[in-house]
Design an enzyme around this catalytic site. Structure first.
Site, PDB file in Angstrom:
ATOM      1  N   ASP A  14       2.901  -9.558   1.656  1.00  0.00           N
ATOM      2  CA  ASP A  14       1.437  -9.325   1.778  1.00  0.00           C
ATOM      3  C   ASP A  14       1.041  -8.504   0.536  1.00  0.00           C
ATOM      4  OD1 ASP A  14       1.436 -10.333   4.295  1.00  0.00           O
ATOM      5  OD2 ASP A  14       1.912  -8.292   5.087  1.00  0.00           O
ATOM      6  N   LYS A  17      -0.375 -13.065  -2.714  1.00  0.00           N
ATOM      7  CA  LYS A  17       0.284 -14.039  -3.125  1.00  0.00           C
ATOM      8  C   LYS A  17      -0.568 -15.177  -3.158  1.00  0.00           C
ATOM      9  CE  LYS A  17       3.852 -13.653  -0.483  1.00  0.00           C
ATOM     10  NZ  LYS A  17       3.756 -12.571   0.002  1.00  0.00           N
ATOM     11  N   GLN A 222       6.697 -14.144   2.073  1.00  0.00           N
ATOM     12  CA  GLN A 222       7.214 -12.912   2.335  1.00  0.00           C
ATOM     13  C   GLN A 222       7.314 -12.237   1.143  1.00  0.00           C
ATOM     14  OE1 GLN A 222       8.925 -15.596   4.278  1.00  0.00           O
ATOM     15  NE2 GLN A 222       7.219 -15.278   5.311  1.00  0.00           N
TER      16      GLN A 222
HETATM   17  P1  GDP Z   1       0.007 -12.420   0.892  1.00  0.00           P
HETATM   18  O1  GDP Z   1       0.661 -12.729   1.888  1.00  0.00           O
HETATM   19  O2  GDP Z   1       0.917 -12.077  -0.281  1.00  0.00           O
HETATM   20  O3  GDP Z   1      -0.792 -13.768   0.360  1.00  0.00           O
HETATM   21  O4  GDP Z   1      -1.063 -11.421   1.325  1.00  0.00           O
HETATM   22  P2  GDP Z   1      -2.075 -11.062   2.495  1.00  0.00           P
HETATM   23  O5  GDP Z   1      -3.098 -12.214   2.463  1.00  0.00           O
HETATM   24  O6  GDP Z   1      -1.225 -10.953   3.711  1.00  0.00           O
HETATM   25  O7  GDP Z   1      -2.443  -9.719   2.234  1.00  0.00           O
HETATM   26  C1  GDP Z   1      -3.345  -9.347   1.203  1.00  0.00           C
HETATM   27  C2  GDP Z   1      -4.391  -8.833   1.644  1.00  0.00           C
HETATM   28  O8  GDP Z   1      -5.175  -8.039   0.482  1.00  0.00           O
HETATM   29  C3  GDP Z   1      -5.669 -10.033   1.864  1.00  0.00           C
HETATM   30  O9  GDP Z   1      -6.480  -9.391   3.005  1.00  0.00           O
HETATM   31  C4  GDP Z   1      -6.416 -10.077   0.639  1.00  0.00           C
HETATM   32  O10 GDP Z   1      -7.800 -10.629   1.111  1.00  0.00           O
HETATM   33  C5  GDP Z   1      -6.365  -8.687  -0.032  1.00  0.00           C
HETATM   34  N1  GDP Z   1      -6.458  -8.551  -1.334  1.00  0.00           N
HETATM   35  C6  GDP Z   1      -6.026  -9.359  -2.209  1.00  0.00           C
HETATM   36  N2  GDP Z   1      -6.091  -8.828  -3.454  1.00  0.00           N
HETATM   37  C7  GDP Z   1      -6.820  -7.890  -3.272  1.00  0.00           C
HETATM   38  C8  GDP Z   1      -7.317  -6.807  -3.970  1.00  0.00           C
HETATM   39  O11 GDP Z   1      -7.212  -6.938  -5.499  1.00  0.00           O
HETATM   40  N3  GDP Z   1      -8.064  -5.771  -3.628  1.00  0.00           N
HETATM   41  C9  GDP Z   1      -8.144  -5.736  -2.114  1.00  0.00           C
HETATM   42  N4  GDP Z   1      -8.940  -4.492  -1.801  1.00  0.00           N
HETATM   43  N5  GDP Z   1      -7.828  -6.532  -1.529  1.00  0.00           N
HETATM   44  C10 GDP Z   1      -7.111  -7.472  -1.958  1.00  0.00           C
HETATM   45  P1  IMO Z   2       3.712 -13.224   3.682  1.00  0.00           P
HETATM   46  O1  IMO Z   2       4.080 -14.512   3.255  1.00  0.00           O
HETATM   47  C1  IMO Z   2       4.840  -9.207   5.564  1.00  0.00           C
HETATM   48  C2  IMO Z   2       8.382  -9.447   8.238  1.00  0.00           C
HETATM   49  C3  IMO Z   2       7.919  -9.157   9.769  1.00  0.00           C
HETATM   50  C4  IMO Z   2       9.325  -8.304  10.161  1.00  0.00           C
HETATM   51  C5  IMO Z   2      10.585  -9.218   9.136  1.00  0.00           C
HETATM   52  C6  IMO Z   2      11.208 -10.429  10.000  1.00  0.00           C
HETATM   53  O2  IMO Z   2       2.337 -13.117   4.437  1.00  0.00           O
HETATM   54  O3  IMO Z   2       3.782 -12.081   2.629  1.00  0.00           O
HETATM   55  P2  IMO Z   2      10.536 -12.933  10.901  1.00  0.00           P
HETATM   56  O4  IMO Z   2       8.945 -12.979  11.891  1.00  0.00           O
HETATM   57  O5  IMO Z   2      10.415 -13.432   9.771  1.00  0.00           O
HETATM   58  O6  IMO Z   2      11.269 -12.734  11.784  1.00  0.00           O
HETATM   59  O7  IMO Z   2       9.928 -11.082  10.623  1.00  0.00           O
HETATM   60  O8  IMO Z   2       9.574  -9.571   8.189  1.00  0.00           O
HETATM   61  N1  IMO Z   2       7.494 -10.338   7.733  1.00  0.00           N
HETATM   62  C7  IMO Z   2       6.454 -10.243   6.689  1.00  0.00           C
HETATM   63  N2  IMO Z   2       5.931  -9.174   6.281  1.00  0.00           N
HETATM   64  N3  IMO Z   2       4.353 -10.474   5.047  1.00  0.00           N
HETATM   65  C8  IMO Z   2       4.942 -11.565   5.539  1.00  0.00           C
HETATM   66  O9  IMO Z   2       4.757 -12.819   5.112  1.00  0.00           O
HETATM   67  C9  IMO Z   2       6.122 -11.555   6.521  1.00  0.00           C
HETATM   68  N4  IMO Z   2       6.862 -12.236   6.932  1.00  0.00           N
HETATM   69  C10 IMO Z   2       7.762 -11.929   7.700  1.00  0.00           C
HETATM   70  O10 IMO Z   2       6.977  -8.151   9.982  1.00  0.00           O
HETATM   71  O11 IMO Z   2       9.539  -7.277   9.578  1.00  0.00           O
HETATM   72 MG    MG Z   3       0.681 -11.981   4.141  1.00  0.00          MG
END
Ligand code: GDP
Ligand code: IMO
Ligand code: MG
Length: 421
Positions: A14, A17, A222
């Site tokens: 998260d 990416k 991840q």
């Molecule tokens: P990913 O899994 O790595 O693609 O990330 P996620 O989408 O799960 O989580 C990133 C969160 O942060 C999302 O809600 C994005 O919209 C938000 N986000 C990304 N970059 C920024 C930033 O620079 N500032 C803020 N406030 N939010 C961001």
């Molecule tokens: P993105 O791509 C954050 C975490 C789960 C759990 C562990 C194992 O959005 O960054 P699983 O479902 O793979 O058996 O879970 O990994 N987890 C993530 N945490 N971002 C993710 O993906 C995740 N994918 C799995 O919360 O702790």
């Molecule tokens: Mg994510």
């Protein structure tokens, strides 16, 4: 011969990416996901639209770009169908979405096994997203898996039933109630959607395109600290989330990789169980969660928040061979008077160490350095020159420590809130 670039997370996922892949897509011909499955939630925001992708690569919103789901990915056809339906509403051309024949399928019984296994673990549960990821990769390495290329084969039903029956046997070991019928019929119906897309020999396709000089960006899911080998085992996911995962998950040779973009948050989050040395169970942790809107994009669970962890980041940079860093969510630190940076840990033997050891990661006490914070709302700036001195100090401090240039500073979720250095 062109080389591929890789983009991946350096923390516990998260990091942002999805947002950065979307920002960089214009520089590429092909965006290719290399591992993970619908446990991922990659968020993109532009033109007032917020979109979360789970299986589909984050280049899908750009015209004329090929998006490829690689062999290293595991696909749940039901979730894939839902993703396609929500993209369809935006009237995008998705004919150039390609799927590797070697990608493994998540069966309904994989999800049941995931849930049963987590239940049996009780308070030691991984905190899985319950999408069936672990059981599907187990069948892959156990050489029992069902793959996308099997969908159109004449013995598909035979293979499916064999695997399902094995799962039903396994489920007998668990004290776990379930109802498979509805899950199964939804799953079978959803195969019609996945059938509409081109299933290809993706490694061959990638080699051809690299030969022709096409530019490829490999998108990770991840983060490094969730890697099956190098993460905080057993509190990890079931795939290699690191640069090496792009080699095995797409068929790209190590010497065909050029840049490795490593993404990290200006602080740190984790969702699910497991050690998190810099976790904050105080007002600041709460503040980061609230201002950063730290709720999982896949499960909606609150993410645990803490300070940035340099030993963990250095470890991730080494394992991945990161050539450029990108710092996300810098805006979330605004308003915090003193920012702490973890430079070392004190281990369970009271020794000061600068790396993540095998033992007792949950007993590491972080050692911090303090930097001055800033008040200015960074979401409103469009150039780094408008950022306060303390922001520059923070970036330069991290760069000096990490020895890799930080090329992008993200100051908000929108595509436009991206500052280049
Ligand atoms: P990913 O899994 O790595 O693609 O990330 P996620 O989408 O799960 O989580 C990133 C969160 O942060 C999302 O809600 C994005 O919209 C938000 N986000 C990304 N970059 C920024 C930033 O620079 N500032 C803020 N406030 N939010 C961001
Ligand atoms: P993105 O791509 C954050 C975490 C789960 C759990 C562990 C194992 O959005 O960054 P699983 O479902 O793979 O058996 O879970 O990994 N987890 C993530 N945490 N971002 C993710 O993906 C995740 N994918 C799995 O919360 O702790
Ligand atoms: Mg994510």
């Amino acid at each position: 011969m062109a080389k591929a670039d890789v983009l991946l997370g350096l923390q516990w996922g998260d990091e942002g990416k999805g947002k950065i892949v979307d920002v960089l897509t214009k520089n590429y011909d092909i965006i290719a996901r290399f591992q993970g499955g619908p446990n991922a939630g990659h968020t993109l925001e532009f033109d007032g639209i917020k979109h979360v992708l789970h299986t589909i690569p984050s280049g899908i919103f750009h015209k004329g770009i090929v998006n490829l789901i690689g062999n290293g990915v595991v696909i749940d056809p039901v979730i894939f169908e839902n993703e396609i339906n929500s993209i369809d509403k935006l009237n995008l051309d998705i004919s150039e979405l390609l799927i590797s024949k070697k990608a493994h399928l998540i069966l309904p019984t994989h999800k049941l096994l995931d849930a049963a296994s987590e239940k049996a673990k009780g308070k030691n549960k991984i905190g899985s997203t319950l999408k069936g990821i672990g059981p599907t990769y187990m069948d892959k390495t156990g050489r029992n898996g069902l793959r996308v290329g099997d969908i159109n084969s004449s013995d598909f039903d035979l293979k499916y039933n064999k695997l399902k029956n094995k799962h039903l046997q396994l489920l007998k070991f668990y004290d776990f109630e379930y109802n498979l019928d509805e899950l199964e019929s939804t799953w079978m119906n959803s195969l019609e959607t996945i059938k509409k897309f081109k299933h290809i020999d993706s490694e061959h396709y990638i080699h051809q395109n690299l030969k022709e000089g096409k530019k490829i960006l490999a998108e990770g899911a991840q983060g490094t600290l969730l890697d099956i080998d190098f993460g905080s085992y057993p509190f990890v996911t079931s795939s290699n989330t690191i640069t090496a995962g792009a080699c095995t998950g797409l068929g790209i040779a190590p010497n065909q990789i050029s840049d490795v973009f490593g993404i990290f948050k200006a602080y740190c989050t984790r969702v699910g169980s497991g050690p998190f040395p810099t976790e904050l169970n105080d007002d600041i942790g709460e503040h980061l969660g609230k201002v950063g809107n730290e709720f999982g994009a896949t499960t909606g669970r609150a993410r645990r928040c803490g300070w940035i962890d340099l030993p963990a980041l250095k470890y991730a940079i080494n394992i991945n061979g990161v050539t450029q860093l990108m710092m996300m969510k810098s805006d979330v630190l605004s308003g915090i008077k003193t920012i702490k940076v973890c430079t070392h840990y004190i281990d369970s033997n009271n020794q000061k160490i600068n790396y993540l050891p095998f033992e007792d990661n949950d007993k590491l006490t972080p050692v911090y350095e303090e930097l001055s914070g800033w008040d200015k709302n960074l979401m409103e700036i469009s150039d780094l020159n408008e950022a306060p001195k303390e922001v520059h100090d923070y970036i330069e401090y991290l760069e000096n420590q990490l020895k890799v240039p930080i090329k992008i500073i993200s100051v908000g979720p929108d595509r436009k809130q991206t500052l280049f250095r």
